[in-house]
Scaffold this active site. Structure first.
Site: not given
Ligand SMILES: Cc1cc2nc3c(=O)[nH]c(=O)nc-3n(C[C@H](O)[C@H](O)[C@H](O)COP(=O)(O)OP(=O)(O)OC[C@H]3O[C@@H](n4cnc5c(N)ncnc54)[C@H](O)[C@@H]3O)c2cc1C
Length: 460
Positions: A35, A40-43, A442
């Site tokens: 990582e 935890g990434g984007t979510c 209800h």
């Molecule tokens: C503002 C916003 C609100 C959202 N709200 C919702 C919601 O309410 N409900 C919902 O279902 N979805 C929502 N989403 C979408 C949701 O966040 C994503 O669909 C979800 O996080 C995708 O998960 P993932 O595991 O594919 O990637 P991510 O969660 O993005 O995780 C990817 C990880 O990979 C790592 N990474 C990337 N490249 C490399 C590399 N080369 N080497 C090492 N590590 C790397 C990154 O640092 C990151 O930690 C929202 C998105 C945004 C932007």
């Protein structure tokens, strides 16, 4: 230097990677998790969790402002303390981020690398100064905000979904470029915090993937709260000005621009696949950079899988997590789960939320299937009226021949929960009459879904 050997490498600790790492490690494999930034990434860090946390703060501001309507006297004006809103958001998301990181670090058979990963060959990955190799590699690299190539974008300070969450001062006037899910959630939250807000959308309506009645009702709800909506913004350009940024929206140079203190760009996402060395591994991507996968999420290179937003098969946390389940089921459980078994479902978490499952009315029309439709305004849903939250409507589409539900949209209070009774019946492949005959509690929003299904009309 010889690479360190593992049985499996998971790149990205987003919504699929950590859970898969757990299953792989449990199966006795020696696993590496890489990582590069925030666990935890984007979510967890700049998507679902922080946005839903600030939306909760904004809801409180809205209720406090409208408290009189409920017979409650909240004396004085409602003010937002952005530092406190941010601190609350941080405390909620840190629990998740830290929980995932410490779980992975404490996991038996698992080694964590906090580096950017890049392929050197189909089985070897560089992580900082080290090289690691494995016969099985799982990509869960997610995506990031797209920065469009619009005139002036390089000359002005702009916000994305990540940087807007760091604001400690309330914007005087927030211009949101992009009238879709992410833009709308931020627009309404900041309006409720007290900013002037303008949504600037290139297309003729908001949320263009949705049916027109959904888009127009969303627009009405937002405008009722004082949000300006500028549609058909065909020539967006951004210019520095003493008050902040001037956003020109039409091709007519004399037309009045929107003068904002802050600009949020919410015009889509791009996958994090451009700096992953995919060419060294021979992994194929489509023209937008999404990794191409089959129905079991295998790439074209044997031994490499792609899960979550980076494969373009879903753009949500629940789809990323389901990708983990599909890979684990096929690889570890001899259970042939497939992406194509998934029914499209998602929510737009404005207030009231829009919840969707299956096909839209337009898609049903285009399919040419003989269909039935049932609708009900939220003004005729007792619980919504009692809560003083009766904006929106629900509609359900049914296949006339098979009696199966084709899709539904609930734009209304608690729609994000109520939709699941429809979703589950769709997964059960049961006829709509199953819900029609069910007795619901209800007073709830769900209790009216059997009523809607009892009054279906032919779709014209
Ligand atoms: C503002 C916003 C609100 C959202 N709200 C919702 C919601 O309410 N409900 C919902 O279902 N979805 C929502 N989403 C979408 C949701 O966040 C994503 O669909 C979800 O996080 C995708 O998960 P993932 O595991 O594919 O990637 P991510 O969660 O993005 O995780 C990817 C990880 O990979 C790592 N990474 C990337 N490249 C490399 C590399 N080369 N080497 C090492 N590590 C790397 C990154 O640092 C990151 O930690 C929202 C998105 C945004 C932007």
């Amino acid at each position: 230097m010889k690479p360190q050997t593992f049985d499996a490498i998971v790149v990205g600790a987003g919504q699929a990677g950590p859970s898969l790492a757990g299953r792989l490690a449990q199966s006795g494999r020696k696993v590496a998790v890489v990582e590069r930034k925030l666990f935890g990434g984007t979510c967890v860090n700049n998507g679902c969790i922080p946005t839903k946390t600030i939306i909760a703060s904004a809801y409180v501001a809205h209720k406090a402002r409208t408290a009189k309507d409920y017979g409650i006297d909240v004396s004085g004006s409602v003010k937002t303390d952005m530092k406190a809103v941010k601190a609350r958001k941080e405390s909620v998301l840190l629990k998740s981020r830290n929980g995932i990181e410490s779980w992975l670090r404490g996991m038996e058979n698992c080694t964590v690398f906090t580096e950017h990963a890049r392929f050197e060959s189909p089985t070897t990955v560089r992580v900082g100064e080290q090289r690691i190799e494995a016969k099985e590699i799982f990509l869960n690299v997610g995506g990031r905000a797209r920065v469009p190539d619009m005139p002036g974008v390089k000359e002005i300070p702009f916000l994305t979904n990540t940087s807007i969450l760091e604001l400690e001062e309330l914007p005087r006037h927030l211009a949101v470029v992009g009238g879709s899910y992410i833009g709308i959630e931020f627009a309404q939250a900041f309006r409720r915090f007290g900013s002037e807000v303008t949504i600037i959308e290139m297309g003729p309506r908001l949320t263009q993937r949705e049916d027109e009645d959904v888009s127009s009702t969303i627009k009405e709800i937002l405008e009722k709260e004082g949000i300006h909506v500028r549609l058909n913004a065909e020539c967006i350009s951004l210019h520095d000005c003493p008050e902040g940024v001037e956003v020109h929206v039409t091709c007519d140079e004399d037309a009045a621009p929107t003068t904002a203190s802050h600009v949020l760009l919410a015009v889509g996402r791009v996958p994090n696949t451009d700096d992953l060395g995919l060419d060294k591994a021979g992994v194929a991507v489509d023209k937008h950079g999404y990794i191409q996968v089959d129905d079991q999420l295998r790439t074209n290179v044997p031994g490499i899988w792609a899960m979550g937003d980076c494969n373009g098969k879903g753009a949500f946390t629940h789809t990323a997590y389901n990708d983990f389940e599909i890979v684990a089921a096929n690889l570890l459980d001899n259970d042939p789960r497939r992406v194509s078994d998934r029914i499209t479902t998602y929510a737009l978490f404005m207030d009231p939320p829009l919840a969707r499952v299956g096909m839209t009315e337009r898609e049903v029309h285009e399919s040419g299937k003989p269909a039935l439709i049932g609708t009900r305004p939220m003004t005729k849903v007792g619980r919504a009226v009692e809560k003083g939250e009766s904006d929106g409507f629900m509609k359900v589409l049914v296949d006339k021949e098979s009696k199966r539900i084709l899709g539904a949209s609930i734009l209304g209070t608690s729609g994000d929960e109520a939709i699941h009774c429809i979703t589950d019946v769709m997964y059960a492949r049961a006829p709509y009459t199953t819900i029609q005959r069910a007795v619901h509690i209800h007073p709830t929003v769900s209790e009216l879904i059997p009523t809607v299904l009892g009054d279906l009309k032919p779709l014209e």
